[in-house]
Scaffold this active site. Sequence first.
Site, PDB file in Angstrom:
ATOM      1  N   CYS A  32       0.865  -1.179   0.000  1.00 38.21           N
ATOM      2  CA  CYS A  32       0.000   0.000   0.000  1.00 38.21           C
ATOM      3  C   CYS A  32       0.900   1.227   0.000  1.00 38.21           C
ATOM      4  CB  CYS A  32      -0.938   0.008   1.198  1.00 38.21           C
ATOM      5  SG  CYS A  32      -0.128  -0.245   2.774  1.00 38.21           S
ATOM      6  N   GLU A  62      -7.514   7.883   4.650  1.00 38.95           N
ATOM      7  CA  GLU A  62      -7.261   7.554   3.262  1.00 38.95           C
ATOM      8  C   GLU A  62      -8.532   7.232   2.483  1.00 38.95           C
ATOM      9  OE1 GLU A  62      -2.749   5.900   3.368  1.00 38.95           O
ATOM     10  OE2 GLU A  62      -4.317   4.381   3.413  1.00 38.95           O
TER      11      GLU A  62
END
Length: 173
Positions: A64, A112
């Site tokens: 990620c 996020e």
Amino acid sequence: MTVQMIPAYNAAGQLAPMEKLEVHRRGLRHPAISVFVRRGDEILLQQRAFGKYHTPGLWANTCCTHPHWGEEMQACASRRLREELGITGLTLSAAGEVEYRADVGGGLTEHEVVQIFTAEAPPDMPLAPAAEEVAATRWMTADALREAIRITPEAYTPWLRIYIDQHYDQIFS
């Protein structure tokens, strides 16, 4: 250490390049990608390097990151698979978007908006983890991962716990 600029939403709700550490200190909403590489019913996990500025040593999904300013999300996912794990040549499939907010320790917050990607790995796929990014890797079945998170949640990143708890069907269906 170089200052890394990432896209984040400013007070007007528009994306603007901002310093990554400041984005996390202020808990600003920002784009990200997460990748789950699978091999049959197993998921490739990485243990974050112990030198990472947040969540060092915790287990996370395959990879990620935050895109560079102007970088396309799928290109970002491919780049980080290569940079973190030496993985190339996989076909990435979009698995939707997830938004979360989580305390990641040290006064930092991830907020996020994540584009999730999945990929199927061949049985003999080589791995070449970058030591500054990844301490270890392992393959786990989804059931084993769910059980491990239930027993020792502190060993896993907040976002992986959120993905498995709240978005499992979206990611793995």
